[in-house]
Design a protein around this motif. Structure first.
Motif, PDB file in Angstrom:
ATOM      1  N   ASN A   1       9.751  38.311   9.870  1.00 26.81           N
ATOM      2  CA  ASN A   1      10.987  38.339   9.084  1.00 26.81           C
ATOM      3  C   ASN A   1      10.718  38.259   7.587  1.00 26.81           C
TER       4      ASN A   1
ATOM      5  N   LEU B   1      19.792  34.916   3.765  1.00 25.46           N
ATOM      6  CA  LEU B   1      18.402  34.463   3.711  1.00 25.46           C
ATOM      7  C   LEU B   1      18.142  33.603   2.475  1.00 25.46           C
TER       8      LEU B   1
ATOM      9  N   GLN C   1      20.449  35.297  14.041  1.00 32.20           N
ATOM     10  CA  GLN C   1      21.439  35.509  12.978  1.00 32.20           C
ATOM     11  C   GLN C   1      22.071  36.889  13.090  1.00 32.20           C
TER      12      GLN C   1
ATOM     13  N   PHE D   1      17.620  54.550   8.119  1.00 33.36           N
ATOM     14  CA  PHE D   1      17.595  55.157   9.445  1.00 33.36           C
ATOM     15  C   PHE D   1      18.279  56.524   9.461  1.00 33.36           C
TER      16      PHE D   1
ATOM     17  N   ARG E   1       9.365  41.741   6.547  1.00 29.71           N
ATOM     18  CA  ARG E   1      10.384  42.800   6.495  1.00 29.71           C
ATOM     19  C   ARG E   1      11.226  42.717   5.232  1.00 29.71           C
TER      20      ARG E   1
ATOM     21  N   GLU F   1      18.638  46.842  14.851  1.00 32.21           N
ATOM     22  CA  GLU F   1      17.472  47.287  14.086  1.00 32.21           C
ATOM     23  C   GLU F   1      17.715  47.169  12.585  1.00 32.21           C
ATOM     24  N   ALA F   2      18.931  47.532  12.169  1.00 31.29           N
ATOM     25  CA  ALA F   2      19.240  47.447  10.746  1.00 31.29           C
ATOM     26  C   ALA F   2      19.156  46.003  10.267  1.00 31.29           C
ATOM     27  N   GLY F   3      19.722  45.094  11.062  1.00 33.93           N
ATOM     28  CA  GLY F   3      19.674  43.686  10.685  1.00 33.93           C
ATOM     29  C   GLY F   3      18.247  43.174  10.608  1.00 33.93           C
ATOM     30  N   ARG F   4      17.469  43.511  11.648  1.00 36.19           N
ATOM     31  CA  ARG F   4      16.090  43.038  11.679  1.00 36.19           C
ATOM     32  C   ARG F   4      15.276  43.651  10.543  1.00 36.19           C
ATOM     33  N   SER F   5      15.532  44.923  10.233  1.00 33.34           N
ATOM     34  CA  SER F   5      14.731  45.572   9.182  1.00 33.34           C
ATOM     35  C   SER F   5      15.019  44.970   7.810  1.00 33.34           C
ATOM     36  N   LEU F   6      16.150  44.283   7.672  1.00 27.87           N
ATOM     37  CA  LEU F   6      16.436  43.606   6.406  1.00 27.87           C
ATOM     38  C   LEU F   6      15.834  42.200   6.373  1.00 27.87           C
ATOM     39  N   GLY F   7      15.168  41.822   7.456  1.00 33.37           N
ATOM     40  CA  GLY F   7      14.540  40.503   7.501  1.00 33.37           C
ATOM     41  C   GLY F   7      15.423  39.428   8.087  1.00 33.37           C
ATOM     42  N   ILE F   8      16.584  39.810   8.623  1.00 35.09           N
ATOM     43  CA  ILE F   8      17.457  38.813   9.245  1.00 35.09           C
ATOM     44  C   ILE F   8      16.935  38.517  10.646  1.00 35.09           C
ATOM     45  N   PRO F   9      16.737  37.238  10.984  1.00 28.87           N
ATOM     46  CA  PRO F   9      16.205  36.903  12.312  1.00 28.87           C
ATOM     47  C   PRO F   9      17.152  37.338  13.438  1.00 28.87           C
TER      48      PRO F   9
ATOM     49  N   PHE G   1      26.479  48.147   9.015  1.00 26.51           N
ATOM     50  CA  PHE G   1      27.133  47.209   9.929  1.00 26.51           C
ATOM     51  C   PHE G   1      28.619  47.560  10.022  1.00 26.51           C
TER      52      PHE G   1
END
Lengths: 219, 297
Positions: free
Chosen positions: B130, B162, A123, B140, B133, A112-120, B146
């Motif tokens: 994407n 990105l 990736q 959270f 976002r 979720e953290a990755g996706r919320s940053l816009g990372i597909p 990470f």
């Protein structure tokens, strides 16, 4: 003793090749199954993968070996390769479940953290989820390698050994026993020692890899 | 502007959100409060589509994040086979639309005209999730740094991956943000060595490295030890003062009163009451809100 060394080499080669096939196959199957959780286009491939793991894990490896060697892949001179492929496919089914469990064991929040940053998705999987999953998977993979090593001993059942002199360790001990007039105990024990040594080597390697991967857990 | 239109969210049979509509204008600090299970987190997570709504649409800066909800478009409903059938059977056009909406009568396939109309709306307004976002930061409850990356890598991963910033630019920004929260000495350590408060503050500045226009906070202090709540709220306050548009789900009523420009009270999956903090806390109208406040204050 020459038989034993030859058998030892063949067992190792067979196991390594089968492990390689199993890892690749297992990885792909696991990723397809995980991807299907939130991507409807993966549902059909995931179904195929489910059939694969169910059938392979649901039937004895000996049966699979017979089928492959004598029916599906019954080309002349292809016996050894067919056996390796069989073991690879068999191992892949178990490995895929190990890897899948490893991926699922990573906290959902990481994705979720990755996706919320816009990372597909892909990736995030590659950069965040896999590196964490692999730590959890390594012990199980080691387990699977050990099981596979010993599973290969049934190859003697399809006779990939006699005549062509491509013994595996177990078959070699049997061959020696024949030469000794049926004294199975000593050759089997020697073969057993070889298995034990290899298993111990696998355990050590796994331990080292695990130690390296766990570095980021605690400084 | 984040616009939430007629949002419904079902988990299995359980209706978590029903008919929620609200708008968050640029610069607003919207605080969502309510008893647990009232759908506040779900509503927040729908705003960047971490949760996909069952019905309804989410718009960010006039771009559509969700699939097109035909029930929100009269012109699309009127292209459907169901509507045509109803009208042909003598129901008046207005009545047909009401019936369709109330009865949830639209099926998966409603004719090619209808499908084309949906596609058109999606094509004209839709945005890749994407991309959307990137301008909506999220923080959270459980930080979600990470674990396999150092603090600095946590912060630079997204902008570099990105291709929004070069590695040097991203690191420069990350270090200046770390300096702002006084944690630049932690740049090279792994998250497992940090305290909860430090993790959450880093999670906040990690979101800022994407230079978002909006920030969503999902109970950012609920998992913290009491003595660490202050430092996180302080950082959020700073962020609010810098003009960031924020949507915050929280149980910190003092913070809601101080920082919020609007307070939304949710109960049973609906927005039960909303207004300025003074109004919500000083002069609550609905019995649900009164009851909630009496328990919490």
């Amino acid at each position: 003793m020459g038989y034993i060394w030859q058998g030892f080499g063949n067992t190792l080669v067979m196991t390594l090749a089968a492990v390689a096939i199993g890892l690749v196959l297992g990885f792909v199957v696991a990723v397809v199954k995980i991807a299907a959780l939130n991507n409807k286009w993966m549902k059909i491939p995931a179904f195929v993968c489910n059939v694969y793991t169910t059938v392979i894990r649901g039937t004895p490896v000996a049966l699979q070996l017979f089928l492959m060697v004598f029916a599906i892949l019954a080309f002349p001179g292809f016996k050894a390769s067919a056996a390796i492929i069989t073991f690879g496919i068999n191992s892949g089914a178990y490995v895929s479940e190990n890897i899948r469990a490893g991926i699922l064991s990573v906290d959902k929040g990481q994705m979720e953290a990755g996706r919320s940053l816009g990372i597909p998705w892909t990736q995030t999987m590659v950069r965040i989820i896999f590196p964490q999953a692999i730590k959890n998977v390594i012990p199980a993979i080691g387990n699977e390698m050990i099981a596979l090593l010993k599973d290969t001993s049934i190859i003697g059942m399809v006779g990939a050994t006699v005549g062509t002199l491509t013994f595996d360790l177990n078959a070699a001990s049997g061959q020696i026993a024949l030469g000794l007039g049926g004294a199975y105990l000593a050759p089997s024990l020697i073969a057993g020692c070889f298995y034990l040594v290899v298993v111990y080597a696998i355990v050590l390697v796994i331990k080292i890899i695990e130690g390296r991967l766990r570095k980021s857990d605690r400084r | 502007m984040i616009a939430v239109k007629n949002l419904y969210k079902k988990f299995d049979k359980n209706m978590v959100l029903s008919a929620v509509s609200t708008q968050v204008e640029k610069g607003e600090k919207v605080v969502i409060i309510g008893p647990s299970g009232s759908g506040k987190s779900t509503l927040l997570r729908c705003m960047n589509l971490l949760e996909e709504p069952t019905y309804g649409e989410v718009w960010v800066d006039d771009q559509l994040l969700t699939p097109v909800d035909p029930y929100l478009h009269f012109d699309i409903i009127s292209l459907s086979n169901t509507y045509k059938k109803l009208v042909a059977s003598g129901v008046s056009p207005d009545e047909a639309i009401v019936q369709i909406k109330q009865g949830d009568l639209l099926k998966r396939f409603e004719g090619f005209e209808y499908a084309a109309a949906i596609k058109k709306v999606r094509k004209e307004n839709g945005i890749d999730i994407n991309l959307a976002r990137r301008k909506i930061g999220m923080v959270f409850q459980h930080f979600n740094l990470f674990n396999n990356k150092t603090v600095i890598d946590n912060m630079t991963l997204a902008p570099v991956l990105l291709k929004l910033k070069s590695k040097e630019e991203a690191e420069e920004l990350a270090y200046s943000l770390l300096k702002r929260i006084g944690l630049e000495d932690k740049a090279k350590v792994y998250p497992s060595t940090l305290s909860g408060g430090q993790k959450q503050r880093i999670a906040i500045v990690r979101a800022l490295t994407m230079t978002p226009d909006y920030m969503l906070f999902d109970e950012p202090t609920s998992a913290l030890d009491p003595e660490m709540v202050g430092e996180v709220l302080e950082l959020m306050k700073e962020l609010a003062e810098s003009g960031m548009t924020m949507v915050i789900v929280t149980h910190e009523m003092g913070f809601a009163r101080e920082v919020g420009t609007r307070v939304v009270f949710m109960a049973d999956g609906k927005i039960a009451e909303e207004g300025t903090p003074e109004k919500i806390f000083g002069d609550p109208q609905s019995p649900r809100l009164k009851e909630f406040l009496s328990k919490i204050l």
